[in-house]
Every structure is written in C-alpha cells, then in structure tokens.
Motif scaffolding. Structure first.
Motif, PDB file in Angstrom:
ATOM      1  N   TRP A   1      26.890  45.444  34.485  1.00 46.00           N
ATOM      2  CA  TRP A   1      27.354  46.743  33.991  1.00 46.00           C
ATOM      3  C   TRP A   1      26.582  47.943  34.515  1.00 46.00           C
ATOM      4  O   TRP A   1      26.714  49.033  33.960  1.00 46.00           O
ATOM      5  CB  TRP A   1      27.349  46.745  32.455  1.00 46.00           C
TER       6      TRP A   1
ATOM      7  N   ASP B   1      34.071  48.489  30.039  1.00 44.29           N
ATOM      8  CA  ASP B   1      35.521  48.478  29.794  1.00 44.29           C
ATOM      9  C   ASP B   1      35.790  49.287  28.553  1.00 44.29           C
ATOM     10  O   ASP B   1      34.914  49.399  27.685  1.00 44.29           O
ATOM     11  CB  ASP B   1      35.993  47.025  29.571  1.00 44.29           C
TER      12      ASP B   1
ATOM     13  N   HIS C   1      32.237  39.514  31.770  1.00 41.50           N
ATOM     14  CA  HIS C   1      33.310  40.505  31.869  1.00 41.50           C
ATOM     15  C   HIS C   1      34.618  39.983  31.329  1.00 41.50           C
ATOM     16  O   HIS C   1      35.642  40.609  31.464  1.00 41.50           O
ATOM     17  CB  HIS C   1      33.464  40.965  33.315  1.00 41.50           C
TER      18      HIS C   1
ATOM     19  N   ARG D   1      49.052  40.486  31.484  1.00 45.25           N
ATOM     20  CA  ARG D   1      48.277  41.692  31.234  1.00 45.25           C
ATOM     21  C   ARG D   1      49.146  42.915  31.010  1.00 45.25           C
ATOM     22  O   ARG D   1      48.640  44.044  31.021  1.00 45.25           O
ATOM     23  CB  ARG D   1      47.374  41.909  32.444  1.00 45.25           C
TER      24      ARG D   1
ATOM     25  N   LYS E   1      42.659  51.614  37.610  1.00 47.43           N
ATOM     26  CA  LYS E   1      42.706  50.253  38.135  1.00 47.43           C
ATOM     27  C   LYS E   1      44.103  49.668  37.975  1.00 47.43           C
ATOM     28  O   LYS E   1      44.907  50.249  37.234  1.00 47.43           O
ATOM     29  CB  LYS E   1      41.663  49.396  37.413  1.00 47.43           C
ATOM     30  N   HIS E   2      44.495  48.588  38.554  1.00 48.94           N
ATOM     31  CA  HIS E   2      43.840  47.788  39.588  1.00 48.94           C
ATOM     32  C   HIS E   2      44.652  48.045  40.825  1.00 48.94           C
ATOM     33  O   HIS E   2      45.789  47.570  40.914  1.00 48.94           O
ATOM     34  CB  HIS E   2      43.863  46.311  39.220  1.00 48.94           C
TER      35      HIS E   2
ATOM     36  N   TYR F   1      42.275  42.456  42.630  1.00 44.96           N
ATOM     37  CA  TYR F   1      41.765  41.193  43.181  1.00 44.96           C
ATOM     38  C   TYR F   1      42.609  40.698  44.362  1.00 44.96           C
ATOM     39  O   TYR F   1      42.102  40.072  45.275  1.00 44.96           O
ATOM     40  CB  TYR F   1      41.847  40.102  42.107  1.00 44.96           C
TER      41      TYR F   1
ATOM     42  N   ASP G   1      37.149  45.377  41.731  1.00 50.60           N
ATOM     43  CA  ASP G   1      37.240  44.697  40.445  1.00 50.60           C
ATOM     44  C   ASP G   1      36.127  43.655  40.447  1.00 50.60           C
ATOM     45  O   ASP G   1      35.585  43.312  41.501  1.00 50.60           O
ATOM     46  CB  ASP G   1      38.615  44.053  40.239  1.00 50.60           C
TER      47      ASP G   1
ATOM     48  N   GLU H   1      44.785  38.556  29.587  1.00 49.58           N
ATOM     49  CA  GLU H   1      44.312  38.641  30.956  1.00 49.58           C
ATOM     50  C   GLU H   1      44.034  37.218  31.422  1.00 49.58           C
ATOM     51  O   GLU H   1      43.626  36.371  30.625  1.00 49.58           O
ATOM     52  CB  GLU H   1      43.015  39.464  30.992  1.00 49.58           C
TER      53      GLU H   1
END
Ligand code: BGC
Length: 759
Positions: free
Chosen positions: A25, A42, A56, A117, A150-151, A197, A229, A414
């Motif tokens: 972090w 987050d 995470h 997600r 993101k992402h 990712y 990520d 997720e």
C-alpha cells in the motif's frame, strides 16, 4: 518539492526504485532526499485502509469506514452532484487516515451481466459511466486526495482476467470501452489511472503504449501517473518504456535492479525512467501539498449520508396498483435472508469493514409494526421446510409481504464470473410459496447485477436496491413507507434471459482469448436494434408520482457539425407527491448511413418537483453527441443528415422528439483503386465529369442501344446496380473492350480529383 530538481539529483537506482511500490500500500520513500512514502488504499465506494498483514483481496481486516452504495447502484442515481458528495466524503476519510490516493472509481463497461465485478462498475453505457466516474473523481480530489481510475481497459470479465486477451475492433473500442474512460479522464482529471490485468488486442494493458501513452496522454491530455493493477505488470522494462509509471504492489529489489540494468545496457532510455519517477513524485507532492493533518471524519454523519445516497439510487422496477408505498397502520411481514443481514457490498478488494449497518427490520421500527420470518438461508441450497413454512404463515398473517432476496456473496465477487443469472433456488422457491398465500407481495432485491425473474409477472411490486451500502436497510424502509419516492433509474438493461444478451455467444471466450463480436451493440444498443424484448429496459425506473414531458425545443433546426446544440424540455410533476425525475436525452440518426444503434444516450438531467410544479431542463449536445468513430480517418465523424433528439423517461419510453439537420464541414477521403465502387467514387468532387460518360454508355448497353428507352423502374434498378459496381467492372461493361488503359486513366483522373479535393 521541486520534482524536476529532485529527479536530477537522484541516482539511476533511486529513480528505478521509485517505479515500483515499497509494499502493498505504499510508494517508496527516498530518505536521502527527504521524500516520504505515500499510502494508497481501495476504493471505490469506501475506504479500505489496511496496515498490517496486508493483502489486496479483501481477506484481511481493514479500519472501520463507511460503505456507500457500490457503483452499480450509484449510477442509477444519474446524479452528478450526489456522486460528487460521495467522493467528497471519501476524500475526507482519506485525509483523516493519511491516504494519498483512493483506488477507484472503476469505469469498465458492463458487457455481460455475468461479470463478477459488475457491482463495482457503473453502466453498460459509456456516457453515463464516464459522467458518474468523473463526478466521483472530482469529489474525492476536491479534498486534495487522488483517485485511480481503473481498470484501463477492457477488463469486462473476471474469468482469466490476468491473462485473457480482449479482441476488440477499433470502432467498438473507441465508442464503447474507451469512451467511458475518456469522459472520466477529460472531465474528472484523475491523479492516476490504473491499468487492467488483461491484454487488449494482443498487448498487456500494463505495457500497451497505444493505450498508456498515445491515447491516454496524447489524445485525452492525461497528465498524471499510471499505476498497474496489483500484480498486472507483465514485463517491467517494457511497461516503463510504454508509459507505465508505477508497478504495484512491488517489483522487489530484483525488479528495480533489472530496470536500472536495462538502462545501462541501452535497452531502455534513461529518460523513460526519469519520466516515470517524476510522475510518481508529482503525485506524492500533490498529496503532500494538500495534506490536512487536522482532518477528522464523522463516521455517524457519513452513515447518514450513505442512507440518503442509497435512497437516490434504488430503482422501483414495478408497482402495479400502486401497492407501494405501504401504509404504516397495516400489518406487514418482512421475509427473507436479507431482512436482518442485508447484502450491501461485494467481495474482493473493494470490501469495506463497515462502521455500522442498518438492516430493514431495525429501520422499519420507525414506521410500523413488522413481523419477521427468515424464509431461507439465502445460499443456493435446498429450501428448509421449517423456515419456509414459518415464512408462509407470516405472509398469510400480514396484509402485505415484503421479500428481501438477492445474490449471496458466493454468487458474485471480484475474481470470478457468475455462471448464470438466476437467484439461488431456495429464494425462488420462497417467492413462489409466498405468492400462493399472498397476492400483495413486494420483492426487494440485493444484487450487484441483473437477475432473471421468472416470477416477475405475478409479483406486483419490485424494488431494486442493488448493493446499497451499509445503510441499505434504512433507505429501503424510507422508500417502502413513502418517506421519499424512489427516483433511481436502471443504468443497465435487465434481459429476460441470459441467452438474450449480445455477448452471450462470446463470453467469457475460449481459453485466453475473448472476442467482442457483438461490436458496438452492447446493452440497449443491441436490444433496441434487434427489437429484443427485455425484462426492464435501460433507463427504466418508476416513482410514486407521474411526470409529463412537454415542449422539447432545440435551439436551431440546422447546424454545422462543429456546433453545439441546446435541447430543453419541460417536465411537470402530474401526481400527488414531491419527487425527482431523471430525463434522458438520446440522439437517433434519421438518415441512411453507417450502421449505428437506433439511439444513444447523450445527455441527462435530474430534477426535483413538487406536485404540479414544472421546470425546464436543458442539455448541451456537442458535436461528439452526433459522431461515430470513423476508422478511415482515425477520428470522430458526424455524418451529414437528419438527427432526432429524444427526451425520454427510459430507453423504451420516449416522450418527445425533435429533429435537427446537420451539415458536415468535413469530407471523408475516398480511396481510389480499381475496385472502388461507382457510388463511392461519385463522392469525389469532379467525379461526375469523369464517370458520367461511362455510366451513360452502360445505360445504353443495358437499354439495347437507347438509354431513353429505359423505363423508370429499370432506371432505378440500373442506378442501384451502378452504385455498387466497381470501376473495374464499369469499364469492362461500358468501355467496349477499351480495357486496362482506360481503367488506368479513369483511376488516375479520380485520384487527381480526390487529391484536389483534399488540398
Ligand atoms: C483489484 C483492484 C484493486 C487492487 C488493490 C486488485 O485485485 O483489481 O481493483 O484496487 O487489487 O487492492
């Protein structure tokens, strides 16, 4: 701090080290130069600050913070101010906890309802998603704390998210998947952007120069720092070279050294490392400059805010016979696994350690005497006969039964996708059994994405609460008992069946490859175009009152493709209670042209109206609202022609329409070669002179030597045939054996005419 100067004083090793995190972090400190580390956490709908035993995936505990509704719910508010306020609250929590960047919001498009997600994502529509993300970003950053959008990009599934290659054609990428980020970047100006990712068209997002540098910075003007990520880095050196600044969570001493060595061996320019180090330090500096050490946050106040926010997000899907709101003086039964243990957030990295929770039972005590039965345990298992029979008895004993159902954690999270769109079997059974003894049934849904509702016809009232945050029960009670009117509208389509969804044949792909074959036809863009019946359309949401739309006005009837159109409409509350209405503005091309959705959302506004009150709402429709992405010019392009502007209560409930004619100031180039069609070639100024004689000859040939002899319908047929005839064939038929010389001359003449037109 003077970032440029600092970087110039650093050794190569120090700079390389800054390009990866210190731990889960934190960024790295440079103690020798007095640069402290900075904490990130987050995100997106609450602060998940972890200190010790960090991970995470949301498994280890974090500090207690306030869990707001997740993005799937927030987007249904269609309310930029509300998103800003949520962002502000999160920013305050970050300041109080010493967090420099909140990891969110997430602007991925909901391609399939099955994406595990989806609860963290806003919408199937890129305009709505981009607007919501931008407002969230502005809110957080108003407290001088950064965000991480993101992402980026095309992380639309969890299956094989770390290796899958999303194959997307350019137009689709631009109009759907990137457009959502584009709006958020341009309007929100996030401090950082987090790559996804997956791979996008063959290249990992973490080393995708086109995405990270050409488009994000070059086209959209992003001036912040890019972050991977967690664990998304495939090749650190390739990443830094492509424009990836910070690898998270860490690359280890080995990774930092490998980057420095790559510079020494000439495999990457030192300037690329300088650039990345500078961007990381600029972010740290932004935070330090805005750091408020006196900041505290008011958990109880934010909990109240979470309740108010959740009220604005819930969507009343159905309310036959005005079953809702409930009367406080009648007997109500609350039944279901989520009455006392509401599901209000999803699993994974966004999971908040909530400061408190309000369930519906506790909240309803403010309003009425409510009897309770659990009904079933909620997960996919056999119904428990004992629980079921108590639930049926409670339903029978009450005037109205309210069923609290939805998806359990195991169904959506997720890390994995859903396998189907159904509720757990025991819940469906519970609904059916209650319906046998009670007709006045309300279903309250707690889920992060659409579910199939085979019982929807028999249930008179359905309230979609989404994953409504820690105060969800309070907000549900407020709406059920009419303290406020529901005012959310769906930010996604609820299809009748999973098989109806356009991605169905290509989700989640085969092996490490997923093809987005439905192209731009995502969500309502597809259902509309195909005329597929849906359960609840995009933009749908009822209220305890009714609204009338009048006098849609455009500020001009004709305009150039460089101008902005203003559309306004009058909305009147024609019912008996005060409430808010969301007006959606769609643009529908009304001319023949490139294949496009029937209509696309290009503006929206939300308004509060007392009974009988009228207000005028207006939106600006810039050129982009009429444009599609034209790959031939690698740019947005507005086709000349007529466009209808629609003011709608949902994508399926268009109330007003008005037309504007747009003139193009820009010409699409014509590529001239032997197989260019006659129709395309005729778009070149001056082509008429070159081609008409050939066309006439052809008509003569077809008309048996006399072109005048062609009847009207034959002439129309001729024209149609001619339009799609390549020059090669035209010359062959009309040139009477003149052959390749003539074809060469025609092509040459047209090329010259095209060059003149472009000059
Ligand atoms: C998630 C990100 C999150 C990060 C840090 C990743 O697994 O995809 O959304 O911000 O972890 O927790």
């Amino acid at each position: 701090m003077d970032v440029k100067k600092l970087v110039s004083e650093m050794t190569l090793e120090e700079k390389a080290a800054l390009c990866s995190g210190a731990d889960f972090w934190h960024t790295k400190a440079v103690e020798r130069l007095g640069v402290p580390r900075m904490m990130v956490a987050d995100g997106p709908h609450g602060l998940r600050k972890q200190d010790q035993s960090a991970d995470h995936l949301g498994i280890n505990d974090s500090i207690r913070a306030v869990c707001f509704p997740t993005a799937a719910g927030l987007a249904c508010s269609f309310d930029r101010d509300l998103l800003f306020r949520v962002g502000e609250a999160l920013g305050k929590e970050c300041q109080a906890e010493g967090v420099g960047v909140l990891l969110g919001p997430a602007a991925n498009i909901k391609r399939s309802p099955l994406c595990g997600r989806n609860f963290e994502y806003f919408s199937e529509d890129p305009y709505l998603s981009g607007e919501m993300a931008a407002a969230h970003i502005r809110g957080v950053q108003s407290k001088k704390v950064g965000t991480s959008l993101k992402h980026y990009a095309a992380n639309n599934q969890e299956t094989r998210r770390m290796s899958v290659d999303a194959r997307i054609d350019e137009r689709t990428l631009r109009e759907i998947y990137l457009a959502s980020f584009e709006g958020a970047v341009k309007e929100g100006k996030p401090w950082t952007v987090m790559c996804s990712y997956n791979r996008v068209n063959g290249v990992y997002a973490s080393e995708n120069e086109r995405l990270l540098t050409d488009i994000l910075r070059g086209e959209w003007g992003f001036d912040g720092c890019t972050v991977t990520d967690w664990g998304a880095c495939n090749d650190h050196v390739a990443g830094v070279a492509a424009g990836m600044d910070l690898q998270m969570p860490f690359s280890g001493a080995h990774g930092d050294e490998a980057l420095a060595r790559a510079v020494r061996e000439g495999r990457i320019d030192e300037a690329a490392v300088d650039r990345a180090a500078e961007r990381v330090l600029t972010t740290v500096n932004r935070y330090l400059e805005g750091r408020d050490r006196t900041a505290v946050f008011d958990r109880a106040g934010h909990h109240k805010l979470a309740r108010a926010v959740a009220r604005e997000c819930m969507v009343l899907l159905k309310n036959d016979g005005d079953l809702l709101p409930l009367s406080a003086s009648r007997r109500v039964a609350f039944i279901g696994p989520f009455v006392k243990h509401p599901r209000y957030q999803g699993g994974g990295s966004s999971h908040i350690n909530a400061s408190e929770e309000t369930d519906a039972m506790e909240a309803a005590s403010e309003y009425a005497d409510v009897i309770y039965a659990q009904g079933c345990c909620g997960r996919e298992d056999r119904p428990d006969p004992e629980l079921l029979s108590r639930a049926v008895n409670a339903a029978q004993a009450a005037e109205t039964a309210v069923l609290f159902v939805g998806l359990p954690d195991a169904f959506e999270s997720e890390g994995y996708d859903r396998k189907h769109m159904r509720l757990p079997e025991c819940q469906t059974r519970l609904i059916r059994e209650v319906l046998r003894v009670q007709k006045r049934v309300v279903v309250v849904l707690h889920n992060g994405a659409p579910v199939e509702m085979p019982w929807a016809d028999e249930v008179p009232a359905i309230l979609e609460a989404y994953l409504g945050g820690q105060a969800v029960g309070g907000a549900v009670a407020d709406l059920l008992f009419g303290k406020a009117s529901p005012c959310g509208k769906l930010a996604e389509t609820f299809p009748l069946h999973m098989e109806d969804n356009p991605s169905h044949l290509n989700f989640p792909g085969d092996g490490d490859r997923v093809e987005y074959r439905e192209g731009i036809y995502v969500g309502y863009r597809y259902y509309d175009k195909r005329g597929v019946k849906v359960l609840f359309p995009f933009g749908h949401g009822l209220s305890y009152t009714t609204f009338a739309y009048d006098n849609l006005r455009l500020d001009r009837e004709r305009m150039k493709d460089t101008e902005t159109l203003t559309a306004s409409v009058e909305v009147t509350n024609t019912g008996r209670v005060a409430a808010k209405e969301i007006v959606q503005f769609y643009v529908a091309p009304a001319h023949e042209g490139i294949s496009r959705p029937v209509k696309e959302l290009r503006g929206f506004a939300k308004v509060y109206l007392e009974p009988g009150e009228t207000k005028t709402l207006s939106v600006q429709l810039p050129p982009r609202a009429f444009a599609y992405y034209e790959t031939a010019i690698a740019d947005w392009y507005v086709e000349p022609g007529a466009y209808d502007v629609l003011a709608a209560a949902s994508s399926a409930d268009v109330r007003q329409s008005a037309r504007v004619q747009i003139e193009s100031t820009r010409r699409l180039p014509v590529r001239v070669h032997e197989n260019t069609t006659f129709g395309d070639a005729m778009k070149i100024p001056g082509a008429e002179e070159i081609l008409r004689p050939l066309a006439e000859t052809l008509s003569m040939v077809m008309g048996g030597g006399n072109s005048q002899a062609l009847g009207e319908s034959t002439r129309q047929m001729m024209d149609a045939m001619l339009r799609d005839m390549p020059l090669r064939a035209l010359v062959a038929f009309a040139g009477d054996g003149a052959g390749s010389n003539m074809l060469h001359d025609v092509v040459q003449a047209l090329r010259e005419a095209e060059a003149r037109a472009q000059a």
